[in-house]
Design an enzyme around this catalytic site. Structure first.
Site, PDB file in Angstrom:
ATOM      1  N   LYS A   1       0.814  -1.209   0.000  1.00 26.18           N
ATOM      2  CA  LYS A   1       0.000   0.000   0.000  1.00 26.18           C
ATOM      3  C   LYS A   1       0.853   1.267   0.000  1.00 26.18           C
ATOM      4  CE  LYS A   1      -3.960  -2.234   2.186  1.00 26.18           C
ATOM      5  NZ  LYS A   1      -4.921  -2.149   3.316  1.00 26.18           N
TER       6      LYS A   1
ATOM      7  N   TYR B   1     -12.067  -2.413  -4.493  1.00 26.19           N
ATOM      8  CA  TYR B   1     -12.618  -2.619  -3.150  1.00 26.19           C
ATOM      9  C   TYR B   1     -14.152  -2.546  -3.118  1.00 26.19           C
ATOM     10  CZ  TYR B   1      -7.948  -2.548  -1.133  1.00 26.19           C
ATOM     11  OH  TYR B   1      -6.648  -2.851  -0.798  1.00 26.19           O
TER      12      TYR B   1
ATOM     13  N   ARG C   1      -1.214 -14.430   4.208  1.00 23.86           N
ATOM     14  CA  ARG C   1      -1.999 -13.812   5.280  1.00 23.86           C
ATOM     15  C   ARG C   1      -1.302 -13.960   6.627  1.00 23.86           C
ATOM     16  NH1 ARG C   1      -6.167 -11.286   3.737  1.00 23.86           N
ATOM     17  NH2 ARG C   1      -7.252 -11.344   5.739  1.00 23.86           N
TER      18      ARG C   1
ATOM     19  N   ASN D   1      -2.113   0.138   6.784  1.00 22.07           N
ATOM     20  CA  ASN D   1      -1.612  -1.127   7.325  1.00 22.07           C
ATOM     21  C   ASN D   1      -0.674  -1.879   6.383  1.00 22.07           C
ATOM     22  OD1 ASN D   1      -3.446  -2.190   5.523  1.00 22.07           O
ATOM     23  ND2 ASN D   1      -4.747  -3.126   7.064  1.00 22.07           N
TER      24      ASN D   1
ATOM     25  N   HIS E   1      -2.089  -5.489   1.486  1.00 22.31           N
ATOM     26  CA  HIS E   1      -3.360  -6.193   1.244  1.00 22.31           C
ATOM     27  C   HIS E   1      -2.986  -7.587   0.786  1.00 22.31           C
ATOM     28  CE1 HIS E   1      -7.245  -7.223  -0.656  1.00 22.31           C
ATOM     29  NE2 HIS E   1      -6.482  -7.766  -1.580  1.00 22.31           N
TER      30      HIS E   1
ATOM     31  N   GLU F   1      -8.904 -11.148  -7.988  1.00 19.94           N
ATOM     32  CA  GLU F   1      -8.038  -9.990  -7.757  1.00 19.94           C
ATOM     33  C   GLU F   1      -6.818  -9.945  -8.667  1.00 19.94           C
ATOM     34  OE1 GLU F   1      -9.105  -9.206  -3.051  1.00 19.94           O
ATOM     35  OE2 GLU F   1      -7.147 -10.035  -3.568  1.00 19.94           O
TER      36      GLU F   1
END
Length: 142
Positions: free
Chosen positions: A10, A50, A86, A113, A116, A127
């Site tokens: 990000k 999103y 993850r 954060n 993604h 995605e």
């Protein structure tokens, strides 16, 4: 099972020059980068990506943040790539992320954060093509 997943570094991670450090963590975990692209999302791009969150109260701030500067989109491949990615990322809220995870080490807040990651193989399949054409991706190793 060999899978592909999408990760996005990000704007906060990119602006702080954490690109190499984050990619190194994925590679150290035996995830192969099969696609890599740096770009700046338009607000329309961020809204489209999103859209699943469009009815959430954080949607507009997420769109604004994700279009605030360059991102790096990564297509990653490896054994259980979705769950492995993850796990490496850590909890969405960096204050709750385990020490040594990407978010614990590089994220500022639940909004900024750092990364993604696709939350399922099914969503990864949706995605990845958002950022990469099939021709943009490296073929799987035999």
């Amino acid at each position: 099972m060999i899978e592909r997943t999408l990760s996005i570094l990000k704007p906060d991670a990119v602006s702080k020059n954490h690109i190499g450090q984050i990619i190194a963590r994925f590679e150290k975990a035996q995830l192969k980068v099969v696609g890599l692209k740096m770009q700046t999302l338009t607000p329309e791009d961020a809204k489209a990506f999103y859209r699943i969150h469009q009815n959430q109260p954080f949607f507009e701030s997420l769109v604004s943040f994700m279009s605030s500067g360059p991102i790096v989109a990564l297509a990653l491949e490896g054994e259980n790539a979705v769950s492995k990615t993850r796990s490496l990322m850590g909890a969405t809220d960096p204050k709750k992320a385990d020490p040594g995870t990407i978010r614990a080490d590089f994220a500022e807040s639940i909004d900024a954060n750092a990364v993604h990651g696709s939350d399922s193989p099914e969503n990864a399949a949706i995605e990845i093509p958002f950022f990469f054409r099939t021709l943009d991706l490296v073929l799987s190793s035999p």
